[in-house]
Design an enzyme around this catalytic site. Structure first.
Site, PDB file in Angstrom:
ATOM      1  CE  LYS A  16      34.540  44.209  35.188  1.00  0.00           C
ATOM      2  NZ  LYS A  16      34.935  44.584  36.470  1.00  0.00           N
ATOM      3  CD  GLU A  65      34.707  40.133  37.737  1.00  0.00           C
ATOM      4  OE1 GLU A  65      34.762  41.602  37.205  1.00  0.00           O
ATOM      5  OE2 GLU A  65      35.124  39.785  38.614  1.00  0.00           O
ATOM      6  CD  GLU A 108      40.374  47.121  41.248  1.00  0.00           C
ATOM      7  OE1 GLU A 108      39.761  45.913  41.439  1.00  0.00           O
ATOM      8  OE2 GLU A 108      40.894  47.423  40.360  1.00  0.00           O
ATOM      9  CD  GLU A 141      32.599  48.962  34.861  1.00  0.00           C
ATOM     10  OE1 GLU A 141      33.409  49.181  33.960  1.00  0.00           O
ATOM     11  OE2 GLU A 141      33.179  48.902  36.236  1.00  0.00           O
TER      12      GLU A 141
END
Length: 482
Positions: free
Chosen positions: A388, A394, A331, A385
């Site tokens: 999250k 985030e 990541e 997203e």
């Protein structure tokens, strides 16, 4: 042995049959031979009208009789595709993290062309979503599937491990190219001894199942770590694992070495800048021109933080005797939006970080300490997203918005997918994927750069190599009668 992934064949056929001739420009002079036909592509910045056939020694009856060859411009289109495919804009061997903690994402079937639009050949999941694995069958895209932290204790039972592997891996092979299983995510930095104690036994149970099913030669077993597993990381040559984790790290490294599996690390330079923007150079973390730092122990120069982080990991592995273990960046990314106290989270900085990162990947060069080792990086993440938890950043790491359009300009056109969005969260547990550990860096460090281990993180090829790839594409086209 497969010569070329099927998705490249499909893209080749698509370009040959659909790409207008008027939209292309040739950049590099080459002479190419296709089934006894010699084609000269003229000097740079010339239109397709300057393509000149020098000779043709084969009759039309000797040429392939497929529908593709009925196109009178077939040869020209093929050459144009090869030139486009080998252009500097090509991103080589890109990996992408596909998280699904959201209720507005497109269906996996609609994600397939988005993945292809960025040239990604590898996808990392945080689960083994059957809809995703089915959608990507026969695409040639390689997958790392995830086994969440919540399953670790159960996977220590060989029977549970066998049932999971059969249902979530074996069932999709070989159509879907599952190449690795990531057991847990950043387990050792959760400071949960019961959880960390289950990690290696779970990995061993999963691997034993793969051996019993005769799948161990094609599917590896590993786990992803935060850079926070390092005690020292500045300068990079001083990289060392935390003493309190060595009891867990060493047997895991032994397992990875014996099973020929890679060491996965999640690295986010964003957090280093966010924690101390006055001390950490923004250009240094964004791969922008800067003075950089020099490691006094080996005189190696670093002009970006990610490379320094990677080499600190290599140094830590070397200290424990694993200098040949491959490292993958499972990541890394940069958010395009954040809260007021999340300095640096912006579309402009996200574009610089990920854009420069993709360019570096395409250059096929390594780090200062490992210059001949290709970078193996998975960008975080495919989509923003919306479910999250945590700070605003985030929910804003995606290269794409849920409707399939780019979150910011990176040269990708994106693909509109509105109207068919999925409401499934893909089985992900909130907070188990992406950057999730926040540690404060030291107030100061030498050379003005912090000890990057305390952050939870994160051109062109030679003409001969490009020509070689072009010839491989030609041979592939000939072999399949395109």
């Amino acid at each position: 042995m497969e010569i070329m992934p099927k998705h490249i064949l499909e893209n080749l056929a698509l370009v040959i049959n659909q790409t207008p001739l008027s939209t292309h420009t040739i950049f590099t002079p080459k002479i190419i031979i296709i089934k006894n036909k010699t084609i000269n592509i003229q000097q740079s910045n010339t239109s397709t009208s300057t393509l000149t056939k020098l000779s043709s020694s084969s009759s039309s009856s000797s040429l392939p009789t497929t529908s593709s060859m009925e196109d009178p411009h077939f040869t020209t289109k093929l050459l144009l595709f090869i030139t486009w495919f080998l252009s500097p804009a090509m991103v080589a061997s890109v990996g992408i993290n596909y998280g699904q903690i959201a209720n507005n994402l497109p269906s996996p079937e609609r994600v397939v062309p988005i993945v292809k639009s960025i040239g990604a050949t590898r996808v990392k999941l945080y689960d083994a979503d059957p809809k995703v694995l089915k959608a990507f069958a026969n695409t040639g895209v390689e997958f790392i599937v995830g086994l969440g932290n919540e399953y670790l204790s159960k996977m220590t039972d060989p029977n549970n491990a066998q049932a999971w592997v059969k249902a979530n891996v074996q069932a999709y092979l070989p159509a879907t190219k599952i190449t690795s299983i990531a057991v847990g995510n950043e387990v050792l930095t959760f400071n949960d001894t019961s959880l960390s104690g289950c990690l290696l036994p779970a990995m061993q149970s999963v691997h034993t199942t793969l051996v019993n099913l005769k799948l161990d030669s094609q599917v590896t077993v590993t786990t992803a770590h935060s850079v926070a597993v390092l005690q020292n990381s500045y300068p990079p040559s001083s990289g060392a694992f935390r003493p309190d984790l060595k009891g867990c790290i060493s047997p895991i490294l032994d397992f990875l070495s014996k099973t020929c599996s890679p060491f996965l690390i999640n690295a986010y330079p964003f957090f280093a800048y966010k924690a101390n923007p006055k001390q950490v150079s923004l250009d240094f973390v964004l791969f922008q021109p800067n003075a950089g730092i020099t490691d006094p122990a080996n005189n190696l120069h670093y002009d970006n933080m990610l490379f320094a982080q990677i080499d600190a990991v290599y140094a830590a592995l070397n200290r424990l005797g694993y200098n040949k273990m491959p490292v993958q960046i499972s990541e890394t990314g940069w958010p395009s939006n954040g809260d007021d106290d999340e300095l640096g989270a912006s579309p402009e900085n996200a574009k610089k970080y990920n854009g420069n990162l993709l360019k570096i990947i395409s250059q096929k060069k390594g780090t200062p300490a490992r210059p001949n080792t290709d970078l193996n990086i998975f960008v975080f993440a495919m989509f923003n997203e919306n479910l999250k938890p945590g700070p605003t950043s985030e929910r804003n790491y995606g290269l794409f918005k849920p409707d399939g359009t780019p979150a910011y300009g990176l040269g990708f056109s994106g693909i509109s997918v509105s109207g068919g969005n999925s409401t499934s969260t893909g089985g992900n547990s909130p907070g188990t994927n992406g950057p999730g550990v926040y540690l404060s860096p030291p107030a100061n460090s030498s050379n003005g750069y912090m000890d990057i281990s305390l952050s939870p993180e994160k051109v062109i090829r030679s003409s001969w190599r490009r020509l070689g790839m072009g010839l491989m594409l030609i041979l592939m086209a000939m072999a399949f009668g395109i």
